[in-house]
Design a protein around this motif. Sequence first.
Motif, short mmCIF file in Angstrom:
data_model
loop_
_atom_site.label_atom_id
_atom_site.label_comp_id
_atom_site.label_asym_id
_atom_site.label_seq_id
_atom_site.Cartn_x
_atom_site.Cartn_y
_atom_site.Cartn_z
N SER A 148 -18.71 50.20 67.37
CA SER A 148 -17.57 50.97 67.85
C SER A 148 -17.93 51.76 69.11
CB SER A 148 -17.08 51.92 66.76
OG SER A 148 -16.02 52.74 67.23
N MET A 149 -19.10 52.37 69.11
CA MET A 149 -19.56 53.10 70.29
C MET A 149 -19.70 52.15 71.48
SD MET A 149 -22.45 55.55 68.50
CE MET A 149 -23.09 56.14 70.07
N TYR A 150 -20.23 50.97 71.23
CA TYR A 150 -20.41 49.98 72.29
C TYR A 150 -19.06 49.57 72.88
CZ TYR A 150 -22.53 46.00 74.73
OH TYR A 150 -22.97 45.13 75.69
N GLN A 151 -18.07 49.39 72.01
CA GLN A 151 -16.74 48.97 72.47
C GLN A 151 -16.06 50.04 73.31
OE1 GLN A 151 -15.27 46.08 72.17
NE2 GLN A 151 -16.74 45.08 70.83
N HIS A 152 -16.26 51.30 72.97
CA HIS A 152 -15.49 52.37 73.59
C HIS A 152 -16.24 53.13 74.69
CE1 HIS A 152 -13.38 51.78 69.67
NE2 HIS A 152 -12.33 51.92 70.46
N VAL A 201 -21.81 40.65 64.26
CA VAL A 201 -22.49 41.12 65.47
C VAL A 201 -21.99 40.41 66.72
CG1 VAL A 201 -24.71 41.43 66.62
CG2 VAL A 201 -24.56 41.71 64.15
N PHE A 202 -22.22 39.10 66.81
CA PHE A 202 -22.01 38.39 68.07
C PHE A 202 -20.55 38.46 68.55
CE2 PHE A 202 -25.79 35.54 66.79
CZ PHE A 202 -26.68 36.51 67.23
N SER A 203 -19.61 38.19 67.66
CA SER A 203 -18.20 38.21 68.06
C SER A 203 -17.73 39.61 68.40
CB SER A 203 -17.32 37.62 66.95
OG SER A 203 -17.37 38.44 65.79
N GLN A 204 -18.45 40.63 67.91
CA GLN A 204 -18.08 42.02 68.17
C GLN A 204 -18.62 42.53 69.50
OE1 GLN A 204 -16.12 43.79 65.94
NE2 GLN A 204 -15.98 41.85 64.83
N GLU A 223 -21.47 27.11 63.77
CA GLU A 223 -20.38 28.05 63.49
C GLU A 223 -20.88 29.44 63.15
OE1 GLU A 223 -18.48 27.43 59.44
OE2 GLU A 223 -19.56 25.53 59.70
N TYR A 224 -22.17 29.58 62.75
CA TYR A 224 -22.71 30.89 62.42
C TYR A 224 -23.14 31.68 63.66
CZ TYR A 224 -22.88 29.04 57.65
OH TYR A 224 -22.55 28.49 56.43
N ILE A 225 -23.20 31.01 64.82
CA ILE A 225 -23.57 31.70 66.07
C ILE A 225 -22.64 31.26 67.19
CG2 ILE A 225 -26.01 31.96 65.44
CD1 ILE A 225 -26.48 29.54 67.43
N HIS A 226 -21.41 30.91 66.84
CA HIS A 226 -20.52 30.17 67.75
C HIS A 226 -20.39 30.79 69.14
CE1 HIS A 226 -17.18 27.57 68.90
NE2 HIS A 226 -16.55 28.65 69.31
N SER A 227 -20.23 32.11 69.21
CA SER A 227 -19.98 32.75 70.51
C SER A 227 -21.25 33.00 71.32
CB SER A 227 -19.24 34.08 70.30
OG SER A 227 -20.02 34.98 69.53
N LEU A 228 -22.42 32.83 70.71
CA LEU A 228 -23.67 33.13 71.41
C LEU A 228 -23.96 32.14 72.54
CD1 LEU A 228 -26.09 35.06 71.55
CD2 LEU A 228 -27.26 33.60 69.89
N PRO A 229 -23.99 30.82 72.30
CA PRO A 229 -24.30 29.90 73.42
C PRO A 229 -23.32 29.99 74.57
CG PRO A 229 -24.47 28.77 71.30
CD PRO A 229 -23.83 30.10 71.03
N SER A 230 -22.02 30.03 74.27
CA SER A 230 -21.02 30.05 75.35
C SER A 230 -21.10 31.34 76.16
CB SER A 230 -19.62 29.88 74.76
OG SER A 230 -19.34 30.90 73.81
N SER A 231 -21.34 32.47 75.50
CA SER A 231 -21.45 33.74 76.21
C SER A 231 -22.68 33.76 77.11
CB SER A 231 -21.51 34.90 75.22
OG SER A 231 -20.35 34.96 74.42
N ILE A 232 -23.79 33.26 76.59
CA ILE A 232 -25.02 33.24 77.39
C ILE A 232 -24.89 32.29 78.56
CG2 ILE A 232 -27.44 32.52 77.32
CD1 ILE A 232 -27.63 33.77 74.58
#
Length: 319
Positions: A74-78, A109-112, A177-186
Amino acid sequence: MVWCGRSALKACWDGVTSVLTCGGSWTRSSVADAGRMSQDADVEANRVVLETFSSWSREDCRRELPSALPRLLSMYQHSESWIEHIRILKIITDMFLPHVNHLTLEQSVFSQILPKTIKLFDGMIYELTTQATELSSQNLEIQITLRNILQTMAQILGGLTGFVHHVCTTQESVILEYIHSLPSSILHIIKKTFVHCKNSESLYSGRLHLLSDLLQGLFREAYSLQKKLMELLDMVCMGPSVDENNILLMVEAQGLVRTISFYRLANYQPGVMAQACTALGKMKQEGLEVLGYSFLIGCLLCYLQYGPSISCQYMEVYN
């Protein structure tokens, strides 16, 4: 400690409102002052929280994970502070990530954290690009600003490398699917970094020497992250619920990372380019259709590494 910070913030705001209700009046300057006081108190509260988390033992982090991790996210987001973002990223990576179940990494974690990280990184690239023309040996303020941005970008890359390292060292194989957003974000961040480094000579013109040390450090961090990502991709398997989007993600990720490696290799070993051109000639003789330069490089790499049958399969999957 968290509640102390919140109490300080409430007390600060109550002090402002009590003055206004006792004969004061709402003016633009008083509202601005109140806003600044609120922001300062918020920053102080966050500082106290982060210092508290930093002092925790491994057992404290494990025990308090269910409440502490959402608070950090939450702190990271705001937060609006780049320094704060880096501190939070480091605390999550070093202290809390080891206690997160690998099956919930994506969701918890990753999607957040990764969407905000991409937004931050893109904002830093924008700041560098728009302020580059003002860079000079006389303008120390701009020098400091741009150097701070480059240092922060390098720290973000280091944090992401920590994410990938954690996944690679705690699992023998990884379901996508357990790390789905990690490769694309990197991939997004690596591309942005390499493009900026590539364009730095024209962007900073004759003033490149003022930032060259940090640009070289940024490039090294991006290259380290790329190598870690290649290691991760070699461990990834699709899993039983694989869909077309996951397949395309893997093809894109592997193709792009290997394309970057190919460019670097070709720069240092010109013979590789000649070998690739020979392979291209053979592919044309075999009637393989080439659709786009990036796709061509992917086919070439598959051809060079695995032979013509695999390069045909690559093309079929990509299409």
